[in-house]
Design an enzyme around this catalytic site. Sequence first.
Site, mmCIF file in Angstrom:
data_model
loop_
_atom_site.group_PDB
_atom_site.id
_atom_site.type_symbol
_atom_site.label_atom_id
_atom_site.label_comp_id
_atom_site.label_asym_id
_atom_site.label_seq_id
_atom_site.Cartn_x
_atom_site.Cartn_y
_atom_site.Cartn_z
ATOM 1 N N LYS A 254 58.191 -13.210 -23.119
ATOM 2 C CA LYS A 254 56.806 -12.783 -23.207
ATOM 3 C C LYS A 254 56.570 -11.612 -22.152
ATOM 4 O O LYS A 254 57.273 -11.430 -21.407
ATOM 5 C CB LYS A 254 55.793 -13.831 -22.747
ATOM 6 C CG LYS A 254 56.051 -14.580 -21.608
ATOM 7 C CD LYS A 254 55.479 -15.901 -21.239
ATOM 8 C CE LYS A 254 55.582 -16.448 -19.945
ATOM 9 N NZ LYS A 254 55.130 -15.999 -18.788
ATOM 10 N N HIS B 106 59.594 -8.226 -18.899
ATOM 11 C CA HIS B 106 58.916 -6.912 -18.826
ATOM 12 C C HIS B 106 59.592 -5.679 -19.026
ATOM 13 O O HIS B 106 60.819 -5.668 -18.665
ATOM 14 C CB HIS B 106 58.083 -6.987 -17.574
ATOM 15 C CG HIS B 106 57.247 -8.275 -17.296
ATOM 16 N ND1 HIS B 106 56.367 -8.360 -18.288
ATOM 17 C CD2 HIS B 106 57.111 -8.967 -16.268
ATOM 18 C CE1 HIS B 106 55.387 -9.487 -17.615
ATOM 19 N NE2 HIS B 106 56.154 -9.747 -16.646
ATOM 20 N N ASP C 6 59.456 -14.144 -18.737
ATOM 21 C CA ASP C 6 58.690 -12.999 -18.483
ATOM 22 C C ASP C 6 59.784 -11.996 -18.765
ATOM 23 O O ASP C 6 60.856 -12.348 -18.461
ATOM 24 C CB ASP C 6 58.188 -12.772 -17.226
ATOM 25 C CG ASP C 6 56.770 -13.099 -16.771
ATOM 26 O OD1 ASP C 6 56.209 -13.986 -17.812
ATOM 27 O OD2 ASP C 6 56.105 -12.680 -15.844
ATOM 28 N N HIS D 41 50.293 -4.761 -15.661
ATOM 29 C CA HIS D 41 50.605 -5.797 -14.907
ATOM 30 C C HIS D 41 51.573 -5.414 -13.665
ATOM 31 O O HIS D 41 51.404 -6.162 -12.842
ATOM 32 C CB HIS D 41 51.394 -6.640 -15.898
ATOM 33 C CG HIS D 41 51.812 -7.813 -15.323
ATOM 34 N ND1 HIS D 41 51.058 -8.962 -15.317
ATOM 35 C CD2 HIS D 41 52.868 -8.687 -15.382
ATOM 36 C CE1 HIS D 41 51.758 -10.174 -14.863
ATOM 37 N NE2 HIS D 41 52.852 -9.706 -15.017
ATOM 38 N N ASP E 132 58.990 -20.216 -17.447
ATOM 39 C CA ASP E 132 59.536 -19.236 -16.464
ATOM 40 C C ASP E 132 60.356 -19.407 -15.192
ATOM 41 O O ASP E 132 60.183 -19.134 -14.094
ATOM 42 C CB ASP E 132 58.253 -18.521 -16.052
ATOM 43 C CG ASP E 132 57.491 -17.902 -16.999
ATOM 44 O OD1 ASP E 132 57.883 -17.799 -18.343
ATOM 45 O OD2 ASP E 132 56.526 -17.095 -16.655
ATOM 46 N N CYS F 258 51.345 -19.284 -14.557
ATOM 47 C CA CYS F 258 52.013 -19.017 -16.141
ATOM 48 C C CYS F 258 51.819 -20.700 -16.619
ATOM 49 O O CYS F 258 51.818 -20.947 -17.734
ATOM 50 C CB CYS F 258 53.195 -18.588 -15.952
ATOM 51 S SG CYS F 258 53.140 -16.915 -15.857
ATOM 52 N N HIS G 169 58.772 -7.179 -11.509
ATOM 53 C CA HIS G 169 59.577 -8.390 -11.442
ATOM 54 C C HIS G 169 59.946 -8.693 -12.993
ATOM 55 O O HIS G 169 59.243 -8.170 -13.996
ATOM 56 C CB HIS G 169 58.641 -9.632 -11.105
ATOM 57 C CG HIS G 169 57.325 -9.853 -12.076
ATOM 58 N ND1 HIS G 169 56.413 -8.971 -11.664
ATOM 59 C CD2 HIS G 169 57.003 -10.632 -12.880
ATOM 60 C CE1 HIS G 169 55.392 -9.464 -12.592
ATOM 61 N NE2 HIS G 169 55.816 -10.542 -13.332
#
Length: 202
Positions: free
Chosen positions: A103, A53, A51, A62, A9, A145, A78
Site C-alpha cells: 500500500k 512508497h 507500506d 505523505h 506493517d 495503520c 520511510h
Amino acid sequence: MTRALFIIDVQNDFTEGGALGVEGGAAVAAGITELLATRRGEYELVFASRDWHAGDHDNGGHFALDSEPDFVDSWPPHCVAGTPGAEYHPALSTEEVDVHIRKGQGIPAYSIFEGTDDAGDTVSSVLTRHGITDIDVVGLATDYCVRASVLDALEHGQHVRVFTDLVAGVADTSSAAALAELGHAGAVIVESSSLGEAEAGA
C-alpha cells in the site's frame, strides 16, 4: 464463521532503529510469529501488509521533503520500495502468510484496504471470495495503520478483534485513544493470551 489474520506493517522502518521506529515493535514481530506457530489453524487466510512508497517523490504529500513533517499527515521518508526499511522485520516469520499486500505506492495510505496483493486484487475482493466473516488484527502502529485497518474492516462488515499484546503505537495516549475508539466502533479489544482454546476458535 471463517476467520482471517491481518498483520499490519511489521516492517523494519516501523520497529526500533527504523525511520519511524515504534517502541515494542520487535517484540510485536516475535509475538506474531509465536501466534502463527501455535494458532495458525484458526485462520483461513493470513494477510500481511507493507507500506511500499515511491522513493523519487513525496507520495502525494505523505513524505515531507521540503519542510518539517507534522507527524499527522506528513512524515519523514520511510518504507521506500525495495529498501531494507520496507522489508518485514526479521523476527516476523512470513512462511504462513497467504496474502502479501502493498500500500502507499505513490500516495498516502494507512489502511490495509488501500493496498493490493501481488495479482492486483483488493483486500475486500479477497475477503469476499473466501467468505471471511471474522478478522483478528495485529501489528503496527496502533494509533495509525492498525486503527485505519480496523475501522475499514468494520465498515466492510467484519467481526473484528484487536490483540492488544500484539500491537504497538507511536504514543501511549494516542494508542489508548485509538483502542477506545475501535472498541466503541464495535471491535473486540482483547489480549490474545486471554483467549481460551475454545474461545479462540469460536
